[in-house]
Design a protein around this motif. Structure first.
Motif, PDB file in Angstrom:
ATOM      1  N   CYS A 390      24.426 -30.354 -16.540  1.00  0.00           N
ATOM      2  CA  CYS A 390      24.399 -31.677 -15.928  1.00  0.00           C
ATOM      3  C   CYS A 390      23.716 -31.532 -14.567  1.00  0.00           C
ATOM      4  O   CYS A 390      24.196 -30.779 -13.713  1.00  0.00           O
ATOM      5  CB  CYS A 390      25.819 -32.209 -15.745  1.00  0.00           C
ATOM      6  SG  CYS A 390      25.882 -33.684 -14.700  1.00  0.00           S
ATOM      7  N   CYS A 393      26.115 -32.959 -11.430  1.00  0.00           N
ATOM      8  CA  CYS A 393      27.258 -32.265 -10.828  1.00  0.00           C
ATOM      9  C   CYS A 393      27.236 -30.756 -11.051  1.00  0.00           C
ATOM     10  O   CYS A 393      28.094 -30.037 -10.531  1.00  0.00           O
ATOM     11  CB  CYS A 393      28.566 -32.843 -11.373  1.00  0.00           C
ATOM     12  SG  CYS A 393      28.950 -32.297 -13.046  1.00  0.00           S
ATOM     13  N   TRP A 395      27.651 -29.206 -13.972  1.00  0.00           N
ATOM     14  CA  TRP A 395      28.423 -28.759 -15.144  1.00  0.00           C
ATOM     15  C   TRP A 395      27.526 -27.958 -16.084  1.00  0.00           C
ATOM     16  O   TRP A 395      26.348 -28.273 -16.260  1.00  0.00           O
ATOM     17  CB  TRP A 395      28.992 -29.988 -15.867  1.00  0.00           C
ATOM     18  CG  TRP A 395      29.657 -29.655 -17.178  1.00  0.00           C
ATOM     19  CD1 TRP A 395      30.932 -29.246 -17.378  1.00  0.00           C
ATOM     20  CD2 TRP A 395      29.038 -29.725 -18.487  1.00  0.00           C
ATOM     21  NE1 TRP A 395      31.169 -29.040 -18.716  1.00  0.00           N
ATOM     22  CE2 TRP A 395      30.018 -29.327 -19.418  1.00  0.00           C
ATOM     23  CE3 TRP A 395      27.764 -30.068 -18.953  1.00  0.00           C
ATOM     24  CZ2 TRP A 395      29.773 -29.277 -20.792  1.00  0.00           C
ATOM     25  CZ3 TRP A 395      27.502 -30.011 -20.323  1.00  0.00           C
ATOM     26  CH2 TRP A 395      28.506 -29.618 -21.222  1.00  0.00           C
ATOM     27  N   CYS A 430      28.249 -36.057 -19.496  1.00  0.00           N
ATOM     28  CA  CYS A 430      28.849 -34.902 -18.830  1.00  0.00           C
ATOM     29  C   CYS A 430      30.370 -35.037 -18.809  1.00  0.00           C
ATOM     30  O   CYS A 430      30.901 -36.049 -18.360  1.00  0.00           O
ATOM     31  CB  CYS A 430      28.318 -34.789 -17.401  1.00  0.00           C
ATOM     32  SG  CYS A 430      29.207 -33.548 -16.435  1.00  0.00           S
ATOM     33  N   THR A 432      32.439 -33.796 -16.952  1.00  0.00           N
ATOM     34  CA  THR A 432      32.992 -33.793 -15.601  1.00  0.00           C
ATOM     35  C   THR A 432      32.715 -35.094 -14.850  1.00  0.00           C
ATOM     36  O   THR A 432      33.613 -35.680 -14.254  1.00  0.00           O
ATOM     37  CB  THR A 432      32.414 -32.612 -14.787  1.00  0.00           C
ATOM     38  OG1 THR A 432      32.541 -31.438 -15.575  1.00  0.00           O
ATOM     39  CG2 THR A 432      33.154 -32.416 -13.483  1.00  0.00           C
ATOM     40  N   CYS A 433      31.453 -35.560 -14.879  1.00  0.00           N
ATOM     41  CA  CYS A 433      31.105 -36.698 -14.040  1.00  0.00           C
ATOM     42  C   CYS A 433      30.611 -37.908 -14.828  1.00  0.00           C
ATOM     43  O   CYS A 433      30.342 -38.963 -14.244  1.00  0.00           O
ATOM     44  CB  CYS A 433      30.073 -36.297 -12.981  1.00  0.00           C
ATOM     45  SG  CYS A 433      28.406 -36.088 -13.656  1.00  0.00           S
ATOM     46  N   ASN A 435      27.805 -38.425 -16.224  1.00  0.00           N
ATOM     47  CA  ASN A 435      26.344 -38.554 -16.248  1.00  0.00           C
ATOM     48  C   ASN A 435      25.821 -38.385 -17.679  1.00  0.00           C
ATOM     49  O   ASN A 435      26.199 -37.448 -18.376  1.00  0.00           O
ATOM     50  CB  ASN A 435      25.772 -37.481 -15.305  1.00  0.00           C
ATOM     51  CG  ASN A 435      24.254 -37.361 -15.413  1.00  0.00           C
ATOM     52  OD1 ASN A 435      23.572 -38.322 -15.786  1.00  0.00           O
ATOM     53  ND2 ASN A 435      23.751 -36.191 -15.084  1.00  0.00           N
TER      54      ASN A 435
HETATM   55 ZN    ZN Z   1      28.126 -33.860 -14.389  1.00  0.00          ZN
END
Ligand code: ZN
Ligand code: ADP
Ligand code: ZN
Length: 690
Positions: A390, A393, A395, A430, A432-433, A435
């Motif tokens: 990603c 962030c 990832w 993603c 985590t974020c 995206n």
């Molecule tokens: Zn991310």
């Protein structure tokens, strides 16, 4: 005699004592498989001796159930070899011996085993299957080539060996090593009507080709093959044919070194450097090394063949311990008539790769296809990309179970871990974020295939790697299509490098060899050189000049320079000098103790206990000159959810190492039992990676 000593497949060092009960001692000669009670079940073991008394208290001794008398007992030499392997690799005799038995003897014998064995004896062994015969362009023209002088000299030297003698047959791919093996086998079989020969080969997917060739060349002989691709029935029959001397030629992968061959007169190890000769699970034996011991016990010559011998073997040949037999020509031609492919570097700093391919390679591929010739593109990484990332962030697609990335497999829309097999759908965004712009980083074979399709419109491009060859015959169909000229560019992993003789390949592209050049393991350069030389050997085998283009950021690296000159001896000299300076094998003898646990501190903790025990032995003067290193996490720290740590032991003299290991492991076993330490541990002698 009132007791039988029996080995079973359990990690108990000494053979177990059983009362004879109603058994006739005459039916229990050493080497006889027997059924015995063990813990709460019955197990197959092997009787290794009889004794008048036992050190065990009488109430601990159970009667054995019965001998399994379906074939002659295993021979003395077989018992010696398995015993030697157990001592050398520091495990129990039964842990080596029992797994080497065929399935019919390993499991609790079923009813009518004797009848089944009778049937096996009646059936012909080694009749070529339609499968094997139809394989590839090499398939078995029975015409026997007239050997070149150097080949004949090699065969003569092997045939002249009286008893145990070690040979290294050194020559590039296509130099005619296989012909030497076949002639040496023929000479061996001709000299003694009962003689047997063992031919060890590294890969199962190559055995059918070689098997077909051997069967065609020895039409009157039963040829048994032993490899992991056989079903139980096939393995039983092949094992029995070898054991009873009906099969005079046995071809097999590493487990075949433990075949029972009562009249063994010649041992050949083809591609002796291949890492698949080292067992990766259970007892980590090296079939190559054991083949030497086997030949010694059989008082027979042993031939190790390779274009890129292992540095251990090369050093032994240089020191004169193995006789060096060199082949310098190719096929039927002497050296002066041979043109080896020209190897050129593409400097990626000057010609940056676009979608994995640098311009000069693109151009060369294009003109190769325009001339109607074929090309190979070699890349040792399957999947589309080794990782996705990603950009927002940072990832990365880590495997949740390993300390490694999970690869992106585009067609399947999956992330896959090549270490543990974990797989999952590629996330749409993603994790985590959120995206949605995830990018594939780096190149695998799938992605290069895509690049090639765009770069070479209309060309027939195929890929071959483990992902698309799971189906039976898939690999062979692809290779046959290549032989038939139905493919313009074949892109793939090692699978394209091994043993296939592509006559019309005029260009080989090599991508991303640098990854292995810079890998941490001390054997990585040796492996890389072997693989690359093999890949290079694919090109121009029927005489037309061929080119090899290697993309690299290190065009001046000595390994590549030696490769460009096809100069293994030079490469080996450099590597051995480095190994000597850095005190690495073969200049030291090493063993690696590993521990695995859900928790790294437990794994390291067990090794620290081991380290303390080892130190105590050394302080007490009970150990020779050994060196114990600290316990550290393994390079791949976590695998399939288990944390892994290692502790290296080394010694300048093998005898010191072994003397130490015997005492050390005994102390460790006691300590693990008394402290109830939970991590699993394993010792690897002559570790393949440190
Ligand atoms: Zn991310
Ligand atoms: P290697 O095992 O070293 O790769 P092979 O023994 O498979 O080499 O030989 C490569 C090719 O050359 C094979 O097709 C083989 O039949 C052929 N060949 C080997 N020796 C001779 C010879 N003396 N005369 C003609 N052809 C030969
Ligand atoms: Zn994994």
């Amino acid at each position: 005699m009132r007791f039988a000593r029996v080995i079973v497949d359990v990690p108990i060092e000494q053979p177990l004592d059983y009362a004879l009960g109603d058994c006739d001692p005459a039916s229990l000669v050493p080497g006889t498989p027997v059924l015995v009670p063990f813990k709460r079940s019955d197990q197959v073991g092997i009787a290794v001796g009889l004794a008048a008394d036992s050190a065990l208290p009488p109430d601990k001794i159970r009667p054995l159930i019965a001998p399994i008398l379906i074939a002659a007992p295993l021979g003395e030499r077989w018992l010696k070899l398995t015993r030697f392997a157990a001592d050398y690799y520091h495990c129990a005799w039964g842990e080596v011996a029992l797994p080497a038995l065929p399935p019919m003897l390993r499991r609790r014998p079923v009813a009518r085993l004797a009848q089944r064995v009778e049937k096996m004896r009646a059936a012909p062994v080694g009749v070529a299957t339609a499968d094997a015969v139809g394989s590839g362009a090499d398939g078995a023209g029975p015409a026997v080539p007239v050997l070149r002088d150097e080949q004949q000299a090699a065969v003569d030297a092997i045939a002249a060996a009286a008893g145990y003698a070690r040979f290294l047959l050194f020559g590039v791919t296509g130099s005619g090593k296989t012909e030497v093996y076949l002639h040496a086998i023929a000479a061996t079989l001709a000299a003694d009507p009962a003689a047997q020969a063992l031919l060890l080969v590294p890969e199962i997917n190559l055995t059918p080709q070689l098997e077909a060739l051997v069967r065609a060349r020895f039409p009157g002989e039963a040829v048994a093959s032993l490899h992991s691709g056989l079903n139980d029935g096939e393995r039983n029959a092949a094992w029995l044919a070898a054991h009873e001397g009906r099969a005079r030629i046995v071809i097999g992968t590493r487990l075949a070194v433990f075949a029972s061959l009562p009249r063994l007169r010649l041992v050949v190890v083809d591609e002796e450097h291949d890492p698949s000769f080292k067992a990766g699970q259970g007892v980590h034996y090296s079939a190559r090394d054991l083949a030497l011991k086997l030949a010694q016990l059989a008082e027979a010559p042993v031939v190790l063949g390779s274009a890129t011998p292992s540095l251990e073997t090369w050093a032994a040949a240089q020191a004169g311990r193995y006789a060096l037999l060199r082949l310098t020509g190719r096929g039927g031609a002497a050296r002066s008539e041979v043109e080896l492919p020209r190897v050129e570097m593409i400097d990626l700093k000057r010609h940056p790769a676009e979608h994995g391919l640098a311009d000069p390679l693109r151009a060369a591929l294009r003109s190769t296809i325009e001339r109607g010739e074929q090309a190979l593109v070699f890349l040792n990484r399957r999947g589309y990309a080794p990782v996705i990332a990603c950009d927002a962030c940072g990832w990365l697609s880590n495997c949740p179970r390993c300390s490694a990335f999970a690869s992106f497999h585009k067609g399947e829309r999956q992330l896959r871990c090549h270490h543990c097999g974990w797989q999952a759908r590629v996330p749409a965004a993603c994790p985590t974020c959120g995206n949605q712009d995830l990018s594939a980083v780096g190149h695998g074979t799938q992605r290069i295939e895509e690049t090639l399709q765009l770069a070479l419109p209309g060309a027939r491009i195929r890929r071959i790697d483990r992902d698309n060859t799971q189906r039976r015959h898939a690999a062979r169909e692809m290779l046959d299509a290549m032989h038939a000229g139905d493919i313009d560019v074949l892109v793939g992993t090692q699978m394209i490098a091994k043993g296939h003789d592509f006559r019309r390949v005029a260009l080989v592209g090599v991508l991303n060899a640098d990854a292995q050049l810079l890998a941490g393991d001390f054997r990585a350069p040796e492996r890389l050189f072997a693989t690359l030389l093999q890949v290079v050997g694919r090109a121009g085998r029927s005489g037309q000049p061929a080119r090899v283009l290697l993309q690299t950021r290190h065009p001046g690296h000595p390994l590549y320079a030696a490769l460009a000159r096809h100069d293994f001896p030079r490469f080996a000299r450099d590597q051995l000098a480095e190994r000597r300076a850095m005190r690495l094998p073969p200049f030291v003898h090493a063993a690696l103790l590993t521990a695995t646990s859900r928790d790294m501190s437990d794994a390291v903790g067990l090794l620290q206990v081991a380290q303390g025990l080892g130190q105590a032995l050394m302080d007490g003067g009970a150990a020779g000159a050994v060196k114990l290193y600290d316990a550290v996490p393994m390079p791949l720290e976590r695998l399939a959810g288990e944390h892994r740590a290692q502790l290296l032991v080394e010694a300048a003299r093998r005898s010191d190492l072994h003397a130490f290991l015997v005492r050390w492991l005994a102390a460790l076993r006691r300590e693990v039992a008394s402290q109830k330490l939970r991590p699993r541990w394993n010792l690897e002698v002559d570790p393949i990676a440190i």
